[in-house]
Design an enzyme around this catalytic site. Sequence first.
Site, PDB file in Angstrom:
ATOM      1  N   GLU A   1       3.264  -8.405   7.103  1.00 20.90           N
ATOM      2  CA  GLU A   1       1.999  -9.012   6.704  1.00 20.90           C
ATOM      3  C   GLU A   1       2.133  -9.981   5.529  1.00 20.90           C
ATOM      4  O   GLU A   1       1.424  -9.852   4.526  1.00 20.90           O
ATOM      5  CB  GLU A   1       0.961  -7.939   6.369  1.00 20.90           C
TER       6      GLU A   1
ATOM      7  N   ASP B   1       0.819  -1.206   0.000  1.00 22.00           N
ATOM      8  CA  ASP B   1       0.000   0.000   0.000  1.00 22.00           C
ATOM      9  C   ASP B   1       0.864   1.271   0.000  1.00 22.00           C
ATOM     10  O   ASP B   1       0.722   2.124   0.870  1.00 22.00           O
ATOM     11  CB  ASP B   1      -0.900  -0.062   1.246  1.00 22.00           C
TER      12      ASP B   1
ATOM     13  N   TYR C   1      -6.842  -3.469  12.383  1.00 24.48           N
ATOM     14  CA  TYR C   1      -7.594  -2.256  12.019  1.00 24.48           C
ATOM     15  C   TYR C   1      -9.066  -2.440  12.364  1.00 24.48           C
ATOM     16  O   TYR C   1      -9.937  -2.341  11.505  1.00 24.48           O
ATOM     17  CB  TYR C   1      -7.385  -1.954  10.527  1.00 24.48           C
TER      18      TYR C   1
ATOM     19  N   GLU D   1       0.807  -1.909  14.210  1.00 23.90           N
ATOM     20  CA  GLU D   1       0.038  -0.948  13.401  1.00 23.90           C
ATOM     21  C   GLU D   1      -1.375  -0.899  13.937  1.00 23.90           C
ATOM     22  O   GLU D   1      -1.937  -1.935  14.305  1.00 23.90           O
ATOM     23  CB  GLU D   1      -0.049  -1.383  11.923  1.00 23.90           C
TER      24      GLU D   1
HETATM   25  C1  BDP Z   1      -1.521  -2.417   6.782  1.00 24.17           C
HETATM   26  C2  BDP Z   1      -0.264  -2.400   5.951  1.00 24.17           C
HETATM   27  C3  BDP Z   1       0.131  -0.984   5.548  1.00 24.17           C
HETATM   28  C4  BDP Z   1      -1.077  -0.252   5.001  1.00 24.17           C
HETATM   29  C5  BDP Z   1      -2.150  -0.214   6.064  1.00 24.17           C
HETATM   30  C6  BDP Z   1      -3.394   0.522   5.577  1.00 24.17           C
HETATM   31  O1  BDP Z   1       0.806  -3.005   6.642  1.00 24.17           O
HETATM   32  O2  BDP Z   1       1.160  -1.029   4.603  1.00 24.17           O
HETATM   33  O3  BDP Z   1      -0.777   1.023   4.556  1.00 24.17           O
HETATM   34  O4  BDP Z   1      -2.526  -1.548   6.324  1.00 24.17           O
HETATM   35  O5  BDP Z   1      -4.210  -0.116   4.921  1.00 24.17           O
HETATM   36  O6  BDP Z   1      -2.126  -3.644   6.775  1.00 24.17           O
HETATM   37  O7  BDP Z   1      -3.533   1.710   5.822  1.00 24.17           O
END
Ligand code: BDP
Length: 643
Positions: free
Chosen positions: A449, A208, A502, A538
Site C-alpha cells: 500500500e 498498522d 475493506y 487483504e
Molecule cells: C491494510 C494494511 C494493514 C492493516 C489493515 C487494517 O495493509 O497493514 O493492518 O489495513 O487496517 O490497509 O486492519
Amino acid sequence: MGSSGAERAAKRVFLAALCSVCQALQGGMLSPTESPSREVKDVSGLWSFRADLSPERNRGFEQEWYKSPLAETGPVIDMPVPSSYNDITQDAKIRDFIGWVWYEKDVWVPARWIQDRGTRIVLRVGSAHYYSVLWVNGVSVTEHVGGHLPFEADISDVLRQTSGSVCRITIAVNNTLTLETLPPGTIQYMNDRTRYPAGYFVQNTNFDFFNYAGIHRSVLLYTTPKAHIDDITVETSFSDNIGLVSYNVSVLGSSKPAVKVTLSAQDGRCVASANGSRGVLKVTDVNLWWPYLMHENPAYLYSMEVQATAEDGQTDVYTLPVGIRTIKVTSTQFLINNKPFYFHGVNKHEDADIRGKGFDWPLVVKDFNLMKWMGVNSFRTSHYPYAEEVLQMADRHGIVIIDECPGVGIKDIRSFGNVSLAHHLTVMEELVRRDKNHPSVVMWSVANEPASEMQPAGFYFKALVSRTKSLDSSRPVTYITDSNYARDLGAPYVDVICVNSYFSWYHDPGHTEIIDLQLNTQFDNWYGKYQKPIIQSEYGADAVPGLHTDPPMMFTEEYQKTVLQNYHNVFDQKRKEFVIGELIWNFADFMTAQTITRVVGNKKGIFTRQRQPKPGAFLLRERYWRIANETGVLPTWARYPCQ
Ligand code: BDP
C-alpha cells in the site's frame, strides 16, 4: 531531553542508509547449517541490556560502552534473545523507547576454532530492528541497516588478536525510523512548551503494527573452512518426467576450487551429480515440489550436497534442500508445475504476547498446525521478511509464500526520493539473496500500500520491479495496492495485481450489503484495465472476541463472519475468471501503536493473538477445504472433515 538527541540518532541511521546505497551487496547469505566442515553455536539466551535513556540517547557512544563489560558502565537488566525488548519489563519507558539500546553477552569460543588458522569464524544476527552496530571484544566488526534480514561478520581475526577464549559481543540497536528507512517514519518534536516538556518527541509511522525492536532472531557463531562455499543459487524446471536443477556455486578463498554436487532423493539415493561450479543436474522420474492440498505427496525436497575442495585439500560441505517446481503467470492464471494454483490463505505478522516479534519455535509450529488445520495453502509475509526458519517450514510443508519486503507505509512523497529507492533496491537484493532457493517462495512483493498514485511512484516501481526481476527471473513480482485502478502508477510493471480492500469497514462502515457490488466493480475495473490475474491480498473486519450482536454490528464476531461471507460470494464467481487468490487479513490479532481506532491492537484476526479461533476461522476452514477438494488432489488422510 535535548531536542537534538533523536535527531542525531536518526541522522546516524540516515547516513548508514546512504552508505548502504553506495555498497553493492557482496557475498552470499546461506543459512548457517552444520556439516562435516561447519559448526554452529547458538549464542542466543540471556543477554545484558541497557536502554540509553540519556537526553541525547548518545551516552553509550560518548562513553564507549562497548570497550568494557556493560555492567561496569551502569545498571543492566536481563534481556532474552531472540525477543523484542518492548514487552519484557513493566516499564512503559522501555515499551515505547526510541533510540539506542545496548545488548551484551560473553560467550565461550571453542579453543580449537581459534587455534586452527584454517577455520573461519562468523558472527551472524538473524535480524535486529532497525539499525545495528556490532563489537567483539571492544572492536567494531560490522554495522547493518534494516530489520527483518540477517547480517554477519567474519570475526576470525578479531578473535585471534583479542581473545582469551571468552568473547564479549556487544550490539547496539536503534529503532529510529526516518523518511529513508524501510518502513519509513518521522520524528516529530512537540515544541509547544505549554503542552509538552522540553525536548518531547514522538515517532510517527504510517503502518498498522507496533514498531517492536531489539534482537529479533537468533545470534549464532558458526565456522567454515577458510576456503568456503559462499553462495549457491538453484533454479529448477522440468520437462516430461525429467527434472532440471541448474546450479551455480561461488567459493571464496580459493582460486581454483574443485566443486562436486550431488543430489539425493528422500530415501538417500543419489539421483544426479556433477562436477564444476555451475551446471545442470538431470533427475529422471522426478518428484516435483507440490503445494499442500494440490498433490498426494506435497513438498518433496531433494537434498543437494555441495563439496568444494581448495588447493590445500580442505573441503567445505554445504547441504541445501531443493524443491523442483516451476512458476508461470498467464493473464488469468497462476501456474505451479503448469497447473492452476488458487491461493486460499492468510496474511500473517510475526507477533505474539511478551516476545513481540522475537522468533519463537512453539509459535511457528503452532501457526503451521493452525494453517494446515484450516486448509491454508499459502500466506504472505506481510509486511516484511519472516525468519528463515519459517520459510524452511513452508518448504517442508508445501505452504506457498508471497515474500514481502518491509516497504510498508510509504506515504510521504519524500520517501520516493533517490536515497529511499537505492535503499529499497538494496533491501530487495538482501531479500532475494536470502530467500531465492526456497521452493515455497513463489512471488516477490516489493511493497504494501504505497502511495502509488503519487507522481514519482511510476518511476519508483518500474525501477524496483525490473531490478527484482533482474535478480531473479524465475519468479513473478508484485506490490500490494489499495489505490484506485485508474490512478495506480505502478501496476503496469507488476505481474500479478494484488488489491487490498475493506468494503463495509473503512468505506461504508456497517453496510455489508454493498460488498457484492463494490467488490465486483473492483475486480472488473482492475482486470479491464490490465488483463492480469488478481489476488485479493487483504480483506477483513475487526472482531473483538466475545462481542456479539444479531443483526451483526461492527466489531462483533458475527460482523466479521458476515463480511467474509459477502466477499466469498464474489470470489466464487470471479475465481472462475481471473481472480487467483484470497488472503484474509489477518491470521491472528496483533499489536499496534495506541490510537483511537485500535483496542489493544488490531482485532481483524480470525484467531486471537493467543491463537484461539474466532467463528471466522471455522468459516474459512470449511471454505478452504471445500475449495481444496474441488481443485486439488488430496491425500486421503487430509480429506476434510474426516481427518
Ligand atoms: C491494510 C494494511 C494493514 C492493516 C489493515 C487494517 O495493509 O497493514 O493492518 O489495513 O487496517 O490497509 O486492519
